[in-house]
Write a protein that holds these residues in place. Structure first.
Motif, PDB file in Angstrom:
ATOM      1  N   ARG A 851      -9.086  29.821 -75.544  1.00 28.43           N
ATOM      2  CA  ARG A 851      -8.754  28.699 -76.400  1.00 28.43           C
ATOM      3  C   ARG A 851      -7.240  28.445 -76.442  1.00 28.43           C
ATOM      4  O   ARG A 851      -6.795  27.316 -76.633  1.00 28.43           O
ATOM      5  CB  ARG A 851      -9.270  28.956 -77.814  1.00 28.43           C
ATOM      6  CG  ARG A 851     -10.782  28.986 -77.905  1.00 28.43           C
ATOM      7  CD  ARG A 851     -11.209  29.185 -79.356  1.00 28.43           C
ATOM      8  NE  ARG A 851     -12.671  29.180 -79.456  1.00 28.43           N
ATOM      9  CZ  ARG A 851     -13.325  29.321 -80.606  1.00 28.43           C
ATOM     10  NH1 ARG A 851     -12.641  29.491 -81.741  1.00 28.43           N
ATOM     11  NH2 ARG A 851     -14.634  29.309 -80.622  1.00 28.43           N
ATOM     12  N   GLU A 852      -6.485  29.517 -76.235  1.00 28.48           N
ATOM     13  CA  GLU A 852      -5.034  29.342 -76.235  1.00 28.48           C
ATOM     14  C   GLU A 852      -4.590  28.443 -75.084  1.00 28.48           C
ATOM     15  O   GLU A 852      -3.662  27.627 -75.236  1.00 28.48           O
ATOM     16  CB  GLU A 852      -4.348  30.699 -76.127  1.00 28.48           C
ATOM     17  CG  GLU A 852      -4.395  31.527 -77.403  1.00 28.48           C
ATOM     18  CD  GLU A 852      -5.767  32.148 -77.623  1.00 28.48           C
ATOM     19  OE1 GLU A 852      -6.585  32.090 -76.659  1.00 28.48           O
ATOM     20  OE2 GLU A 852      -6.039  32.639 -78.729  1.00 28.48           O
ATOM     21  N   ASP A 853      -5.319  28.579 -73.907  1.00 27.64           N
ATOM     22  CA  ASP A 853      -4.967  27.709 -72.784  1.00 27.64           C
ATOM     23  C   ASP A 853      -5.255  26.246 -73.102  1.00 27.64           C
ATOM     24  O   ASP A 853      -4.468  25.360 -72.769  1.00 27.64           O
ATOM     25  CB  ASP A 853      -5.746  28.124 -71.547  1.00 27.64           C
ATOM     26  CG  ASP A 853      -5.365  29.514 -71.081  1.00 27.64           C
ATOM     27  OD1 ASP A 853      -4.224  29.928 -71.380  1.00 27.64           O
ATOM     28  OD2 ASP A 853      -6.196  30.173 -70.436  1.00 27.64           O
ATOM     29  N   LYS A 854      -6.363  25.984 -73.749  1.00 26.57           N
ATOM     30  CA  LYS A 854      -6.696  24.604 -74.109  1.00 26.57           C
ATOM     31  C   LYS A 854      -5.697  24.058 -75.123  1.00 26.57           C
ATOM     32  O   LYS A 854      -5.346  22.878 -75.086  1.00 26.57           O
ATOM     33  CB  LYS A 854      -8.116  24.530 -74.677  1.00 26.57           C
ATOM     34  CG  LYS A 854      -9.197  24.821 -73.646  1.00 26.57           C
ATOM     35  CD  LYS A 854     -10.584  24.638 -74.246  1.00 26.57           C
ATOM     36  CE  LYS A 854     -11.673  24.901 -73.205  1.00 26.57           C
ATOM     37  NZ  LYS A 854     -13.038  24.721 -73.734  1.00 26.57           N
ATOM     38  N   ARG A 855      -5.256  24.918 -76.056  1.00 26.74           N
ATOM     39  CA  ARG A 855      -4.273  24.460 -77.034  1.00 26.74           C
ATOM     40  C   ARG A 855      -2.953  24.093 -76.345  1.00 26.74           C
ATOM     41  O   ARG A 855      -2.277  23.140 -76.748  1.00 26.74           O
ATOM     42  CB  ARG A 855      -4.032  25.567 -78.069  1.00 26.74           C
ATOM     43  CG  ARG A 855      -5.187  25.763 -79.025  1.00 26.74           C
ATOM     44  CD  ARG A 855      -4.724  26.546 -80.239  1.00 26.74           C
ATOM     45  NE  ARG A 855      -5.854  26.924 -81.075  1.00 26.74           N
ATOM     46  CZ  ARG A 855      -6.340  28.152 -81.170  1.00 26.74           C
ATOM     47  NH1 ARG A 855      -5.793  29.133 -80.472  1.00 26.74           N
ATOM     48  NH2 ARG A 855      -7.363  28.418 -81.953  1.00 26.74           N
ATOM     49  N   TRP A 902      -5.581  11.258 -69.250  1.00 27.21           N
ATOM     50  CA  TRP A 902      -5.232  12.678 -69.377  1.00 27.21           C
ATOM     51  C   TRP A 902      -4.815  13.018 -70.801  1.00 27.21           C
ATOM     52  O   TRP A 902      -5.151  14.092 -71.314  1.00 27.21           O
ATOM     53  CB  TRP A 902      -4.096  13.009 -68.407  1.00 27.21           C
ATOM     54  CG  TRP A 902      -3.547  14.381 -68.616  1.00 27.21           C
ATOM     55  CD1 TRP A 902      -4.101  15.554 -68.229  1.00 27.21           C
ATOM     56  CD2 TRP A 902      -2.338  14.716 -69.297  1.00 27.21           C
ATOM     57  NE1 TRP A 902      -3.342  16.613 -68.616  1.00 27.21           N
ATOM     58  CE2 TRP A 902      -2.224  16.124 -69.286  1.00 27.21           C
ATOM     59  CE3 TRP A 902      -1.328  13.963 -69.921  1.00 27.21           C
ATOM     60  CZ2 TRP A 902      -1.150  16.782 -69.866  1.00 27.21           C
ATOM     61  CZ3 TRP A 902      -0.260  14.617 -70.491  1.00 27.21           C
ATOM     62  CH2 TRP A 902      -0.168  16.013 -70.466  1.00 27.21           C
ATOM     63  N   VAL A 903      -4.107  12.117 -71.458  1.00 22.30           N
ATOM     64  CA  VAL A 903      -3.693  12.365 -72.846  1.00 22.30           C
ATOM     65  C   VAL A 903      -4.912  12.506 -73.742  1.00 22.30           C
ATOM     66  O   VAL A 903      -4.924  13.320 -74.686  1.00 22.30           O
ATOM     67  CB  VAL A 903      -2.758  11.246 -73.344  1.00 22.30           C
ATOM     68  CG1 VAL A 903      -2.556  11.336 -74.855  1.00 22.30           C
ATOM     69  CG2 VAL A 903      -1.412  11.330 -72.642  1.00 22.30           C
ATOM     70  N   MET A 904      -5.957  11.749 -73.502  1.00 21.19           N
ATOM     71  CA  MET A 904      -7.158  11.818 -74.325  1.00 21.19           C
ATOM     72  C   MET A 904      -7.953  13.090 -74.058  1.00 21.19           C
ATOM     73  O   MET A 904      -8.493  13.702 -74.983  1.00 21.19           O
ATOM     74  CB  MET A 904      -8.056  10.595 -74.062  1.00 21.19           C
ATOM     75  CG  MET A 904      -7.441   9.271 -74.497  1.00 21.19           C
ATOM     76  SD  MET A 904      -8.475   7.872 -74.094  1.00 21.19           S
ATOM     77  CE  MET A 904      -9.935   8.253 -75.026  1.00 21.19           C
ATOM     78  N   ARG A 905      -8.033  13.565 -72.788  1.00 25.69           N
ATOM     79  CA  ARG A 905      -8.804  14.778 -72.459  1.00 25.69           C
ATOM     80  C   ARG A 905      -7.954  15.669 -71.539  1.00 25.69           C
ATOM     81  O   ARG A 905      -8.204  15.748 -70.344  1.00 25.69           O
ATOM     82  CB  ARG A 905     -10.112  14.394 -71.784  1.00 25.69           C
ATOM     83  CG  ARG A 905     -11.062  13.642 -72.696  1.00 25.69           C
ATOM     84  CD  ARG A 905     -12.338  13.283 -71.965  1.00 25.69           C
ATOM     85  NE  ARG A 905     -12.089  12.258 -70.938  1.00 25.69           N
ATOM     86  CZ  ARG A 905     -13.016  11.811 -70.090  1.00 25.69           C
ATOM     87  NH1 ARG A 905     -14.231  12.323 -70.131  1.00 25.69           N
ATOM     88  NH2 ARG A 905     -12.713  10.887 -69.207  1.00 25.69           N
ATOM     89  N   PRO A 906      -6.967  16.337 -72.089  1.00 22.73           N
ATOM     90  CA  PRO A 906      -6.054  17.122 -71.232  1.00 22.73           C
ATOM     91  C   PRO A 906      -6.698  18.332 -70.601  1.00 22.73           C
ATOM     92  O   PRO A 906      -6.256  18.796 -69.551  1.00 22.73           O
ATOM     93  CB  PRO A 906      -4.931  17.498 -72.204  1.00 22.73           C
ATOM     94  CG  PRO A 906      -5.564  17.466 -73.550  1.00 22.73           C
ATOM     95  CD  PRO A 906      -6.576  16.382 -73.513  1.00 22.73           C
ATOM     96  N   SER A 907      -7.716  18.904 -71.224  1.00 22.60           N
ATOM     97  CA  SER A 907      -8.333  20.109 -70.667  1.00 22.60           C
ATOM     98  C   SER A 907      -9.412  19.798 -69.627  1.00 22.60           C
ATOM     99  O   SER A 907      -9.899  20.712 -68.973  1.00 22.60           O
ATOM    100  CB  SER A 907      -8.924  20.957 -71.795  1.00 22.60           C
ATOM    101  OG  SER A 907      -9.935  20.228 -72.481  1.00 22.60           O
TER     102      SER A 907
END
Length: 1198
Positions: A851-855, A902-907
């Motif tokens: 989760r840290e990577d997604k953050r 990308w801003v809306m779904r960066p992961s």
């Protein structure tokens, strides 16, 4: 956990279904149940296939269930059925007894029907033989197919029926009057006696008088039912495509004939028009003070009467004779009193002609709209009229009313009614209903169509309600003084035409004096019409002009009615030549018909003899295989139109192609030849295809030879039942065997597939197993083995890309070790992973991102969004109002879209890498577009703040910088524009968007000198309301129902075009997008209208993102229908009708003259020019006027 049980299919019911009959071919152990019943039972390998098995695939085997159906078209002697003592046949009595008993015997034979024998190769019935059985119907189809031309005898005239006149386009007005004038015997005789004029410039045949003689002679003696008066129309120089006013034509033509008659030597002929059609009336004015009478005589050819709804002809005559009081401003200047005095003005009929024409003013001029219109008011006119009631002074008329009609010397009988059909005065159709003096019957003349009318007045049944079993109808006293009144009992339309002409049955004139009620019984019957514009009456008792016989249509001997005069010799020569040509054409057609009948009889005998003997008597007889389509084509080819000639393929087997059909060679009708390639039953190897066995038919070889020799019909290639393709049989055998064995393999697998939870097994692709277990797997390809479970399409369901067990457990399934062994025997190279194998560690690591990577990804996106907030919120929106006088830059629109996603779904989505502006620069380092041209600044580029550009340079690899600034509505830029590269960029497109600018109704039409890319008028709020007829006073024209849609004028619409698209294709696209019909579209490019519909976008020079103007033309209601539409023209929006030339430029209009005697003598003084009458409103204008002072219609030059 117990293993999941596999669902089993319910066993089918044993035995026969309810109502199903037991068939011997379904008995157990019979391999001949179907053509492939031996597959998997008798034969399990290709090497075991024999010739008998190949024959069975097409139904040719000796043990085939298909019977040899008898030929139902063979002529057989019919033996009467034996009748039992009970009165019924023995078969009928036995049928009820055997319904419940199954009789099994060797001679049982199934019934032959079209449905049951459709695929029986030995049933040759139901191929179209019925077309030949009925000789009359067959000959009718034969004649229609071979097109021997139209039978001229159908246009032959019935000697007792008048003939019609051909309409040359819009000459129905002339045809109607010609039919009326022809029935006037004195007038016809005068035309025959007239000597046509001629001079050095005009031949005798060009004279209108001669052509009228020819027309009348043809109407009297022609052998055809229609005559073409084209020569008469040409001699009068009439414009055949323009409809004219019929009454004006009558007056002008009569004036022309009167001029020609006065040139004759015969005194009676000189005054024929005057004696036959001209009457006299007097206009009287009486001073009320001194009683001085002023009279002015006038001659008339027609009595003009105004219309009033549902008024009778007598009432309109009375109204025209009623006195008018002149007083006030209209006082009369009396010469005897030498002052203005009150006076009484009235009209008086002094003399009536033998033939009386009543001109009903059906067409009136509307001053409010400055146009002519047609009156829809009905008029009731009698079958006969006593004109003594209207002749002479009022005192004498009053005395004559006391006498009965039998004592009248001016009793006129109805002879003709001229009708105008249509609601408009500018359009419509003329026809006539005329009494034929020879046949003593009424006829309806509608150009070429002539229909007999039994009687204008119906014969009343005394038992009907109107008669009341012979009782007289009740009478009512009149209430209008001296005017008679009509009591209609019932209306009836004349014949079945669309004429608005009704009969008023049992109507009677009710006299004002009750004591004269007995005379009213002899009153006329009345006819009501909304289309009648001319009534023709003839005085009863006049020689040659009265109607012989009774008025109810009963005829006398035809010899007594035949005119004693004959047409002139030259006119008769034309008619005789025309009749001779018609008779010759009839004889030639009759001869061709006899020859065709003889050929038909021969062909029918040959065809019927062949198809009655082409059935096989045994399967061992010499035979040939044909297709159902080839035999159907052979049977019907003489009864159907021949196909266009094609290239004939070679009959050799090597030249046979499956797509070929039969080919008809172009020969004469007597011996047509045709070749049919059997592509519908043969395979690619040139043999019989078992897959097409349902279309095969077996005929005797002798019959096939007769078809080729006697009828010229060749079947190619010649194939016998033994020519079944072995390659196709082997291919289909493998497929049939697969369909038989595959369900057995699936059943065996299902029995051992289950595995316990604590039992080890193997993994298999769930998708593969689901498909393989189907009765007909989708993965199966004909002629090839099924793909194994580890095929490329299914291996990723079990094995990952690293070669280990995949982590997705939803795509695989466990099977037992025994099931694995069973499948491996089918697919030896398949090696699945065991259930004890561990999932791939690499794939598991990729699935467990922290989760840290997604953050971190989200945090980075939020930071960039905050730094580029203006670009995020305003880019791509088209709103550049906030960027005026602000340094800006150009970036690709695709980068902005990818960055936003990308801003809306960066992961989930990848981050854009670069900002590349090199596509907007040319090879010379200059701009390839001009930002000040609307089409160059297209959707591929976006304007952002220069501060956002600097931020992008820090975050991404961006460049080169294209800096611009909007100053006062114009962009300034540091880099110059490369004109050649800019034009190359705008034209190098295969597909691009252009803007369609929809112009408003008040927008000016674009022109090259006034073209601008800006809006022609500021946009207004669009109110999407439906256009209704209540708004037409604002627009001046009514919209058609099909285009009443919302128009957003001033708006722009983007559409996609290609280089090769034509203007026509573009208009069709706009019709679908905007709902504007093509005929109302006007397209403009840079002010120039695109009139060439075939021109392409490339040839016009349209650039990428260019602008086209679309202007919709209003629909003019005057061009759509014949309806009289009242349009308020006060605002100037109504387009006034343009009156035609009428008879200007024709012989009747004075445009030219015929004959030297009619030309004016030369004179040195200028000719006197009188007032010019307007062709629209008849207002007399001063000489020299170009337009009418009353209605502004253009005047004809004199």
């Amino acid at each position: 956990m117990p293993p999941k049980r596999t669902r089993r299919t319910s066993p089918g019911p044993s035995g026969l279904s309810a109502g199903e009959r037991l068939k011997r071919t379904k008995l157990t152990g019979n391999a001949d149940y179907s053509a492939w019943g031996w597959v998997g039972t008798e034969i399990t390998d290709v090497s075991g296939i024999t010739q008998e098995h190949r024959l069975a695939t097409c139904g040719f085997s000796k043990n085939s269930p298909w019977p040899l159906c008898p030929n139902k078209y063979v002529e057989q002697r019919k033996t009467p059925a034996k009748v039992s003592a009970t009165g019924g046949s023995e078969a009928q009595e036995q049928s009820g007894a055997v319904d419940d008993v199954i009789v099994i015997s060797d001679d049982e034979r199934p019934l032959c029907s079209n449905k049951s024998c459709k695929h029986n190769p030995y049933c040759l019935n139901y191929l179209g033989q019925d077309k030949w059985e009925d000789a009359d119907k067959a000959y009718e189809a034969y004649v229609k197919a071979h097109d021997f031309g139209e039978n001229p005898s159908v246009h032959s005239r019935d000697l007792l029926t008048p003939i019609g006149l051909k309409n040359l386009g819009a000459t129905c007005y002339a045809n109607a009057y010609l039919q009326v004038w022809f029935q006037d015997l004195l007038f016809r005789e005068g035309v025959y006696q007239c000597q046509p004029s001629q001079d050095s410039e005009h031949t005798f045949e060009e004279s209108p008088i001669f052509q009228l003689q020819v027309t009348f002679a043809a109407m009297q003696h022609s052998a055809l039912d229609t005559f073409n008066p084209v020569k008469l129309v040409e001699s009068l120089k009439l414009r055949a495509t323009e409809q004219q006013d019929a009454q004006e034509f009558s007056k002008l033509f009569m004036a022309h004939l009167d001029t020609e008659f006065k040139k004759q030597c015969n005194p009676e002929l000189q005054s024929l028009i005057t004696n036959q059609f001209e009457g006299k009336l007097v206009y009287n004015t009486v001073c009320q003070r001194c009683q001085r009478r002023s009279e002015r005589d006038s001659n008339f050819l027609e009595l003009e009467l105004n219309l009033e709804n549902n008024a009778t002809l007598e009432e309109r005559l009375y109204a025209s004779l009623e006195p008018e009081l002149l007083s006030g401003d209209n006082k009369y200047f009396c010469q005897q009193c030498d002052s203005l005095q009150d006076a009484k003005r009235y009209t008086e009929l002094r003399q009536l002609p033998p033939v009386l024409h009543f001109s009903l003013l059906r067409f009136v001029y509307d001053v409010s709209t400055m146009e002519r219109k047609k009156s829809k008011q009905s008029i009731l006119f009698p079958t006969f009229i006593d004109m003594d009631h209207f002749l002479g002074p009022a005192e004498e008329r009053a005395q004559r009313k006391k006498r009965s009609a039998k004592e009248s010397k001016n009793l006129y009988e109805l002879r003709g009614v001229l009708l105008h059909k249509g609601a408009s005065a500018y359009h419509g159709h003329y026809e006539a209903q005329v009494f034929d003096v020879r046949n003593q019957s009424w006829y309806r003349f509608n150009d070429e169509e002539v229909i007999r009318i039994e009687s204008l007045v119906p014969k009343l049944d005394t038992t009907t309600k109107s008669g009341k079993a012979g009782k007289e109808p009740k009478k009512k006293n009149g209430t209008t003084g001296h005017k008679p009144r009509v009591i209609p009992k019932k209306r009836r339309r004349i014949d079945d035409s669309d004429s608005e002409m009704d009969i008023v049955e049992c109507s009677t004139l009710l006299p004002s004096n009750p004591s004269q009620s007995s005379k009213a019984l002899d009153g006329p019957d009345y006819i009501s019409s909304k289309d009648a514009y001319m009534l023709v009456y003839a005085r009863a008792g006049d020689q040659k002009s009265s109607i012989p016989g009774n008025r109810d249509g009963r005829t006398e001997a035809s010899d007594a009615l035949t005119p004693s005069f004959t047409p002139p010799l030259r006119a008769m020569e034309v008619v005789i030549a025309m009749n001779a040509a018609h008779e010759k054409a009839c004889e030639e057609y009759s001869q061709r018909e006899k020859e065709a009948r003889a050929r038909f009889d021969q062909v029918r005998h040959t065809v019927m003899d062949i198809y009655r003997t082409w059935n096989l008597s045994s399967r061992d007889e010499d035979s040939v295989v044909a297709s159902r389509q080839s035999l159907e084509s052979w049977i019907s080819r003489h009864l159907a139109k021949p196909k266009p000639p094609k290239r004939t393929p070679s009959p050799s087997l090597a030249a046979v192609e499956p797509s070929d059909g039969h080919v008809v060679l172009p020969t004469d009708v007597s011996s047509p030849h045709a070749v049919w390639t059997l592509s519908d039953v043969i395979c690619s190897h040139g043999k019989l295809d078992p897959d097409k066995a349902g279309d095969m038919k077996v005929i005797r070889a002798v019959a096939c030879a007769r078809m080729e020799k006697e009828d010229g019909y060749l079947l190619t290639p010649k194939l016998t039942p033994a020519d079944v393709c072995p390659e196709c049989v082997e291919r289909m055998f493998k497929e049939k065997l697969y369909q038989t064995e595959h369900p057995q393999l699936v059943s065996q697998f299902d029995e051992v597939a289950a595995v316990q939870d604590d039992e080890d097994g193997f993994y298999i692709s769930k998708a593969w197993l689901r498909d393989w277990r189907l009765a007909k797997p989708k993965m199966h390809v004909e002629g090839e083995p099924d793909p194994p479970p580890d095929a490329d399409e299914y291996i990723r369901d079990v094995i990952c890309e690293h070669g280990d067990l995949a982590t997705n457990i939803a795509t695989r399934r466990r099977i037992s070790a025994e099931a694995y062994s069973f499948l491996q025997s089918i697919f030896p190279n398949w090696k699945p992973p065991s259930t004890t194998a561990e999932p791939c560690p690499v794939c598991e690591a990729l699935l467990h991102i922290t989760r840290e990577d997604k953050r971190e990804y989200r945090k980075q996106a939020e930071e960039e969004k905050a730094r580029l907030k203006h670009m995020h919120d305003n880019a791509l929106s088209g709103n550049t109002a906030l960027l005026e006088d602000v340094p800006c830059a150009i970036v690709p629109s695709q980068f902005v879209r990818s960055w936003r996603q990308w801003v809306m779904r960066p992961s989930e989505l990848p981050r854009p890498e670069t900002v590349d502006n090199s596509g907007f620069m040319c090879e010379h380092g200059l701009l390839a577009f001009d930002p000040n041209i609307r089409g160059d600044l297209d959707a591929s580029m976006t304007i952002i703040k220069q501060s956002d550009w600097h931020a992008l340079e820090q975050l991404y690899s961006a460049g080169p910088l294209i800096a611009i600034q909007n100053s006062g509505g114009r962009y300034t830029h540091e880099l110059a524009v490369c004109a050649p590269c800019r034009l190359k960029r705008r034209t190098s497109f295969d597909m691009t968007e252009i803007t369609i600018r929809i112009l408003g109704l008040k927008d000016p039409t674009p022109a090259p000198d006034t073209y601008t890319e800006d809006l022609l008028q500021p946009p207004k709020p669009v109110q999407t309301t439906l256009l209704t007829y209540s708004k037409r006073h604002n627009e001046g024209h009514r919209k058609s129902k099909r285009i009443r849609q919302v128009r957003e004028y001033g708006k722009r619409r983007k559409i996609t075009i290609t280089k090769a698209m034509s203007v026509k294709d573009l208009k069709l696209m706009l019709n679908e997008e905007l709902g504007i019909p093509v005929i109302y579209q006007r397209l403009f490019y840079r002010g120039k209208e695109l009139e060439d519909s075939s021109a392409t976008m490339l040839s016009i020079g349209i650039l990428s993102n260019d602008i086209l103007d679309l202007k919709e033309e209003n629909e003019d209601i005057t061009l759509l229908s014949d309806t009289d539409v009242e349009i308020d023209g006060s605002n100037g929006g109504h387009k006034k009708r343009v009156e035609g030339q009428a008879f200007g430029g024709t012989l009747l209009g004075g445009g030219s003259s015929f004959g030297h005697s009619s030309a004016p003598p030369p004179s040195s003084s200028p000719p006197a020019v009188g007032p010019i009458a307007c062709p629209a409103c008849t207002y007399e204008n001063e000489p020299g006027e170009a337009a009418c002072a009353m209605c502004e219609s253009p005047l004809l030059s004199v």
